[in-house]
Design a protein around this motif. Structure first.
Motif, PDB file in Angstrom:
ATOM      1  N   GLN A 232       0.820  -1.213   0.000  1.00  0.00           N
ATOM      2  CA  GLN A 232       0.000   0.000   0.000  1.00  0.00           C
ATOM      3  C   GLN A 232       0.856   1.266   0.000  1.00  0.00           C
ATOM      4  OE1 GLN A 232      -2.517   0.065   3.491  1.00  0.00           O
ATOM      5  NE2 GLN A 232      -0.806  -0.136   4.910  1.00  0.00           N
ATOM      6  N   LYS A 233       2.136   1.120   0.331  1.00  0.00           N
ATOM      7  CA  LYS A 233       3.029   2.275   0.320  1.00  0.00           C
ATOM      8  C   LYS A 233       3.485   2.631  -1.091  1.00  0.00           C
ATOM      9  CE  LYS A 233       3.169   2.346   4.868  1.00  0.00           C
ATOM     10  NZ  LYS A 233       2.515   3.427   5.650  1.00  0.00           N
TER      11      LYS A 233
ATOM     12  N   GLU B  67      -4.643   4.915   2.543  1.00  0.00           N
ATOM     13  CA  GLU B  67      -3.817   4.463   1.428  1.00  0.00           C
ATOM     14  C   GLU B  67      -4.447   3.318   0.642  1.00  0.00           C
ATOM     15  OE1 GLU B  67      -0.187   3.618   3.666  1.00  0.00           O
ATOM     16  OE2 GLU B  67       0.707   5.413   2.783  1.00  0.00           O
TER      17      GLU B  67
END
Length: 344
Positions: free
Chosen positions: A42-43, A87
């Motif tokens: 998700q980063k 995110e």
């Protein structure tokens, strides 16, 4: 006529679609196989996390309440392991009607024979003992999954190796739709297969599941974790500490490989076990400590979140609304590209 109806490429993160069927709370097999990867991805990616309640009905239609009550359970597990709703968009499959219409459209480009040849479907039909009494929804769920993936314009789909044929079938649908339209309407996807294989149940069986009582859930108490560790399958021929032991198929070592951060120490333990002089009790003590340390914070976050179900359901609703707009845009593009009649 343009060669593609896809939106112009932009400097955006690659899109990932992943998710789970809400048929029970998630366990450490889910964590090892996908959840911890999702937290990392998700980063770097635009991630959509689909709670696939409609797909869960393909073999749970006689118990819809089971599916309904586990929607919240799965959402709690997502948040507890570190999924960030800022995110990652967490959404509910049944709240996205565009996916159902895409499924109906795609079914016209897939034959029954092709669905029956899908090795993943064949294996799962055998596991469930359907015989020829296969629910039509179950047989066709690869098409619904194709709708899910393309509905988000996802190009990466994290799956286990056994699920790779479903991605292949998705790409077949994509190519047929694009060929029919004479231009690029949809994107093909790539299976993102984790290095760690499927984690076995504590009893050594290939599949970890609640129904078989061989899973350690992410909300397990310290006592439940320890009890599960005691039942872990080791080498049945390793009767005394001094006996040489077999590492392959030994669940304790499989779990150490998955969760112990000290890989050098695990390698040394394997060598000692093979030679003799290392007991199962000390090995189980080691993995018990590792799992207690892993699950403890997850369990506490889960407990706190469970105390405010309105908050969790609010996040799910907001994510579903955002996903509804995205998937409707894809449906509109496909309808336009195929030249379907519209009253608008």
């Amino acid at each position: 006529m343009p060669d593609s109806l896809l939106p112009p490429a932009a400097t955006v993160k690659p899109v990932i679609l992943t998710g789970d069927r809400p048929t029970g709370p998630l366990h450490i097999g889910h964590y090892a196989g996908s959840l911890r990867n999702r937290v990392a991805l998700q980063k770097t990616h635009r991630q959509f996390l689909l709670v696939a309640d409609t797909q869960a009905l393909t073999d749970n239609a006689r118990d819809p309440d089971k599916v309904r009550r586990n929607v919240l359970e799965v959402a709690l597990d997502y948040l507890a392991v570190g999924i960030d709703p800022v995110e990652t968009t967490i959404c509910l499959q049944s709240g996205l009607p565009a996916l159902a219409e895409l499924t109906l459209l795609y079914l016209n480009y897939v034959t029954v024979a092709r669905l029956e040849r899908n090795p993943t479907i064949k294996d799962e039909i055998a596991q469930r003992g359907f015989g020829r009494d296969i629910p039509a929804g179950f047989l066709c769920y690869p098409v619904a999954q194709a709708a899910d993936i393309t509905g988000f314009d996802a190009t990466l789909v994290p799956v286990g190796e056994d699920q790779a044929p479903l991605i292949e079938q998705t790409n077949e649908v994509v190519r047929r739709i694009n060929h029919q339209a004479g231009r690029e309407l949809l994107l093909e996807a790539t299976a993102l297969i984790p290095e760690a294989g499927r984690l076995p149940g504590v009893d050594g069986k290939a599949k970890m599941s609640k129904s078989q009582g061989n899973a350690i859930h992410l909300g397990a108490s310290p006592e439940e974790i320890s009890e599960a560790v005691k039942r872990m399958y080791t080498d049945p021929q390793h009767l005394k500490v001094s006996d040489p032991g077999r590492v392959e198929g030994n669940v304790v070592f499989t779990y150490l490989d998955a969760f112990d951060p000290d890989k050098a120490a695990v390698a040394a333990l394997k060598e000692q076990y093979r030679q003799g002089g290392l007991g199962d009790v000390s090995l189980k003590h080691r993995i018990d400590g590792i799992l207690q340390e892993l699950i403890g914070p997850i369990r506490e976050r889960r407990r706190q979140l469970a105390g405010d179900p309105a908050y969790v359901l609010g996040l799910l609703k907001a994510g579903t609304e955002a996903a509804r707009e995205r998937t409707q845009g894809v449906l509109d593009r496909v309808r336009s590209g195929l030249g379907l009649f519209t009253l608008a």
